[in-house]
Motif scaffolding. Structure first.
Motif, PDB file in Angstrom:
ATOM      1  N   GLN A  44      23.785 -23.053  -0.521  1.00  0.00           N
ATOM      2  CA  GLN A  44      23.579 -21.734  -0.091  1.00  0.00           C
ATOM      3  C   GLN A  44      24.172 -20.493  -1.346  1.00  0.00           C
ATOM      4  O   GLN A  44      23.724 -19.582  -1.635  1.00  0.00           O
ATOM      5  CB  GLN A  44      24.109 -21.150   1.193  1.00  0.00           C
ATOM      6  N   GLU A 124      16.126  -6.478  -2.398  1.00  0.00           N
ATOM      7  CA  GLU A 124      15.070  -7.440  -1.328  1.00  0.00           C
ATOM      8  C   GLU A 124      15.425  -8.849  -1.531  1.00  0.00           C
ATOM      9  O   GLU A 124      15.282  -9.397  -0.372  1.00  0.00           O
ATOM     10  CB  GLU A 124      13.770  -7.003  -2.331  1.00  0.00           C
ATOM     11  N   ALA A 128      16.228 -10.995   1.989  1.00  0.00           N
ATOM     12  CA  ALA A 128      15.754 -12.142   2.513  1.00  0.00           C
ATOM     13  C   ALA A 128      16.248 -13.330   2.630  1.00  0.00           C
ATOM     14  O   ALA A 128      15.835 -14.231   3.150  1.00  0.00           O
ATOM     15  CB  ALA A 128      14.261 -11.910   1.642  1.00  0.00           C
ATOM     16  N   TYR A 129      17.317 -13.356   1.526  1.00  0.00           N
ATOM     17  CA  TYR A 129      18.020 -14.709   1.645  1.00  0.00           C
ATOM     18  C   TYR A 129      18.680 -15.133   2.972  1.00  0.00           C
ATOM     19  O   TYR A 129      18.669 -16.279   3.370  1.00  0.00           O
ATOM     20  CB  TYR A 129      18.770 -14.684   0.381  1.00  0.00           C
ATOM     21  N   PHE A 131      18.257 -12.839   5.912  1.00  0.00           N
ATOM     22  CA  PHE A 131      17.831 -12.051   7.180  1.00  0.00           C
ATOM     23  C   PHE A 131      16.262 -12.286   7.326  1.00  0.00           C
ATOM     24  O   PHE A 131      15.556 -12.054   6.071  1.00  0.00           O
ATOM     25  CB  PHE A 131      18.098 -10.672   7.374  1.00  0.00           C
ATOM     26  N   THR A 132      15.758 -12.470   8.418  1.00  0.00           N
ATOM     27  CA  THR A 132      14.451 -12.345   8.765  1.00  0.00           C
ATOM     28  C   THR A 132      14.091 -10.986   9.300  1.00  0.00           C
ATOM     29  O   THR A 132      14.982 -10.339   9.493  1.00  0.00           O
ATOM     30  CB  THR A 132      13.979 -13.242   9.983  1.00  0.00           C
ATOM     31  N   ALA A 133      12.785 -10.480   9.096  1.00  0.00           N
ATOM     32  CA  ALA A 133      12.491  -9.152   9.433  1.00  0.00           C
ATOM     33  C   ALA A 133      12.921  -8.588  10.846  1.00  0.00           C
ATOM     34  O   ALA A 133      13.234  -7.611  10.884  1.00  0.00           O
ATOM     35  CB  ALA A 133      11.113  -8.971   9.200  1.00  0.00           C
ATOM     36  N   ASP A 134      12.780  -9.817  11.873  1.00  0.00           N
ATOM     37  CA  ASP A 134      12.921  -9.386  13.066  1.00  0.00           C
ATOM     38  C   ASP A 134      14.564  -9.289  13.597  1.00  0.00           C
ATOM     39  O   ASP A 134      14.994  -8.943  14.672  1.00  0.00           O
ATOM     40  CB  ASP A 134      12.346 -10.484  14.112  1.00  0.00           C
ATOM     41  N   GLU A 135      15.273  -9.669  12.437  1.00  0.00           N
ATOM     42  CA  GLU A 135      16.711  -9.573  12.689  1.00  0.00           C
ATOM     43  C   GLU A 135      17.525  -8.284  12.327  1.00  0.00           C
ATOM     44  O   GLU A 135      18.483  -7.932  12.314  1.00  0.00           O
ATOM     45  CB  GLU A 135      17.546 -10.668  11.775  1.00  0.00           C
TER      46      GLU A 135
END
Ligand code: ATP
Ligand code: MG
Length: 137
Positions: A44, A124, A128-129, A131-135
């Motif tokens: 990661q 950006e 995205a690395y 978090f997902t959009a819903d978080e």
């Protein structure tokens, strides 16, 4: 309104500075719209810092960033990217302006307490690395 990605690095978590740094971020008018604690794997950390692969400090940077837990945040506000970079100060704490996070808390060029995205494209990618959009709220 703009979003940027921020890390409280292992040296700062180790020194109990999460609350202090969050207070400084919020006082500067930036909103924390997502946050979590993580302990990065080598893979990661290497992927996150891929742009620095091959540089002399890369292995040591990956070792540092995997040495303990970190906090990752999404910050939101007008001109959040440049404002948070200004709040952090220069990479090297000896060059960081008075009153910046790195002038106040960083220990060295490597152990420099915080990360912030340096452009809209990196913000950006970095958001995205982790978090997902819903978080993100
Ligand atoms: P960050 O990306 O963490 O916000 P930055 O954009 O100010 O910091 P970069 O050039 O992207 O700095 O370097 C990424 C990180 O690698 C630095 O924050 C620091 O922890 C480490 N680093 C950079 N240069 C050196 C160096 N010469 N020696 C040791 N560590 C370094
Ligand atoms: Mg950088």
């Amino acid at each position: 309104i703009e979003r940027t990605f921020s890390i409280v690095k292992p040296d700062a978590v180790e020194r109990n500075l999460i609350g202090t740094l969050y207070q400084r971020i919020e006082s500067a008018g930036l909103r924390i719209v997502a946050a979590k604690m993580l302990h990065l794997s080598k893979e990661q950390a290497e992927g996150f810092y891929a742009e620095h692969q091959g540089k002399p400090f890369f292995e040591s940077l990956v070792g540092f960033m995997t040495s303990g837990p970190i906090m990752v945040q999404v910050l939101e506000g007008e001109h959040a990217i440049s404002r948070y970079r200004e709040l952090m100060g220069k990479t090297n704490p000896e060059e960081a302006a008075c009153g910046t996070l790195r002038a106040d808390y960083a220990e060295s060029m490597q152990y420099n307490s915080v990360h912030g995205s340096d452009s809209p494209a990196s913000a950006e990618r970095e958001i995205a690395y982790f978090f997902t959009a819903d978080e993100i709220h």
